[in-house]
Design a protein around this motif. Structure first.
Motif, PDB file in Angstrom:
ATOM      1  N   ASN A   1       0.811  -1.231   0.000  1.00 24.70           N
ATOM      2  CA  ASN A   1       0.000   0.000   0.000  1.00 24.70           C
ATOM      3  C   ASN A   1       0.836   1.269   0.000  1.00 24.70           C
ATOM      4  O   ASN A   1       0.367   2.332   0.417  1.00 24.70           O
ATOM      5  CB  ASN A   1      -0.948   0.015   1.211  1.00 24.70           C
ATOM      6  N   LYS A   2       2.050   1.177  -0.493  1.00 26.52           N
ATOM      7  CA  LYS A   2       2.931   2.336  -0.587  1.00 26.52           C
ATOM      8  C   LYS A   2       3.358   2.529  -2.034  1.00 26.52           C
ATOM      9  O   LYS A   2       3.799   1.587  -2.692  1.00 26.52           O
ATOM     10  CB  LYS A   2       4.168   2.149   0.293  1.00 26.52           C
ATOM     11  N   SER A   3       3.201   3.757  -2.544  1.00 31.99           N
ATOM     12  CA  SER A   3       3.637   4.089  -3.897  1.00 31.99           C
ATOM     13  C   SER A   3       5.057   4.629  -3.845  1.00 31.99           C
ATOM     14  O   SER A   3       5.377   5.482  -3.005  1.00 31.99           O
ATOM     15  CB  SER A   3       2.692   5.121  -4.519  1.00 31.99           C
ATOM     16  N   MET A   4       5.908   4.143  -4.738  1.00 32.43           N
ATOM     17  CA  MET A   4       7.324   4.512  -4.724  1.00 32.43           C
ATOM     18  C   MET A   4       7.794   4.949  -6.113  1.00 32.43           C
ATOM     19  O   MET A   4       7.335   4.419  -7.126  1.00 32.43           O
ATOM     20  CB  MET A   4       8.167   3.325  -4.255  1.00 32.43           C
ATOM     21  N   PHE A   5       8.721   5.896  -6.115  1.00 32.96           N
ATOM     22  CA  PHE A   5       9.283   6.407  -7.360  1.00 32.96           C
ATOM     23  C   PHE A   5      10.798   6.210  -7.318  1.00 32.96           C
ATOM     24  O   PHE A   5      11.468   6.701  -6.409  1.00 32.96           O
ATOM     25  CB  PHE A   5       8.947   7.885  -7.527  1.00 32.96           C
ATOM     26  N   PHE A   6      11.323   5.493  -8.313  1.00 29.81           N
ATOM     27  CA  PHE A   6      12.752   5.178  -8.363  1.00 29.81           C
ATOM     28  C   PHE A   6      13.396   5.755  -9.612  1.00 29.81           C
ATOM     29  O   PHE A   6      12.775   5.815 -10.677  1.00 29.81           O
ATOM     30  CB  PHE A   6      12.970   3.660  -8.362  1.00 29.81           C
ATOM     31  N   VAL A   7      14.654   6.146  -9.471  1.00 28.97           N
ATOM     32  CA  VAL A   7      15.459   6.564 -10.611  1.00 28.97           C
ATOM     33  C   VAL A   7      16.766   5.783 -10.578  1.00 28.97           C
ATOM     34  O   VAL A   7      17.135   5.177  -9.564  1.00 28.97           O
ATOM     35  CB  VAL A   7      15.748   8.077 -10.588  1.00 28.97           C
ATOM     36  N   ARG A   8      17.461   5.815 -11.679  1.00 25.16           N
ATOM     37  CA  ARG A   8      18.712   5.069 -11.802  1.00 25.16           C
ATOM     38  C   ARG A   8      19.899   5.983 -11.540  1.00 25.16           C
ATOM     39  O   ARG A   8      19.998   7.077 -12.081  1.00 25.16           O
ATOM     40  CB  ARG A   8      18.826   4.489 -13.213  1.00 25.16           C
ATOM     41  N   GLY A   9      20.803   5.512 -10.664  1.00 26.12           N
ATOM     42  CA  GLY A   9      22.060   6.202 -10.452  1.00 26.12           C
ATOM     43  C   GLY A   9      23.173   5.433 -11.122  1.00 26.12           C
ATOM     44  O   GLY A   9      22.950   4.708 -12.093  1.00 26.12           O
TER      45      GLY A   9
END
Length: 204
Positions: free
Chosen positions: A174-182
């Motif tokens: 129930n948690k929305s997450m936003f990821f980017v690439r390093g």
């Protein structure tokens, strides 16, 4: 080519992006466009004691779904950055600075359909259907292509991920997450960081 414990080992080369042969990919070094996973389903066999004693945050929070969440996380981070390739079936031996080609066949024990088609279907169901929004799942072919090249008698899975024109989040517990690439890793951004990043990356 060096043989270690009867598993072929290749010395890494500097990675570029896409359009490589399987041999080149399995020799590459992780970077902003490339990530290796030894296994996609390693957490499936974890018992309660193993989960409770694990030092992994993902295992504690997601239990047996931890490994497929990690596949989803890497894929989403590529979508939100500049695209990339996720390769499953290759283990990094960081102390030795080399990679081992282990293949995905040992994971067939987790499948009802113990075949490449069954493996691909399981990836679709457990990674994309579980964690990605319906808008992405319904147009998955626009974002992702999956292949299973054979190298030295072992099948590996290569997920080619396209750069998305819109922000892509994944959801778990129930948690929305936003990821980017390093540089060789996937990073979760907080709310303010996400807003600032999306303004730079997606707004025209």
């Amino acid at each position: 080519v060096i043989a270690v414990h009867s598993i072929e080992v290749l010395e890494p080369v500097e990675s570029n992006y896409r359009d490589w042969t399987g041999a080149e990919l399995v020799r590459a070094v992780e970077d902003v466009h490339l990530e290796f996973k030894e296994s996609a389903f390693w957490s499936n066999g974890l018992g309660r004691e193993e989960i409770e004693s694990s030092k992994s945050k993902e295992v504690h929070e997601l239990g047996t779904k931890a490994s497929v969440f990690m596949i989803a996380r890497a894929t989403a981070s590529f979508m939100n950055t500049d695209g990339g390739q996720l390769i499953v079936g290759v283990a990094e031996l960081k102390d030795e600075g080399i990679n081992e080609i282990r293949g995905i066949e040992s994971e067939f024990k987790f499948l009802k359909d113990r075949s490449i088609d069954g493996y691909k279907r399981r990836i679709r169901e457990t990674v994309f259907d579980n964690f990605f929004p319906t808008t992405v799942v319904n147009s998955l072919h626009d974002f992702v292509s999956i292949s299973f090249p054979e190298y030295s008698g072992r099948k590996i899975m290569i997920i080619n991920v396209s750069r998305s024109a819109e922000p892509v989040t994944i959801s778990a517990n129930n948690k929305s997450m936003f990821f980017v690439r390093g540089d060789g890793l996937s990073k979760e951004l907080g709310v303010d960081e996400t807003l600032a990043y999306c303004k730079r990356r997606f707004e025209k």
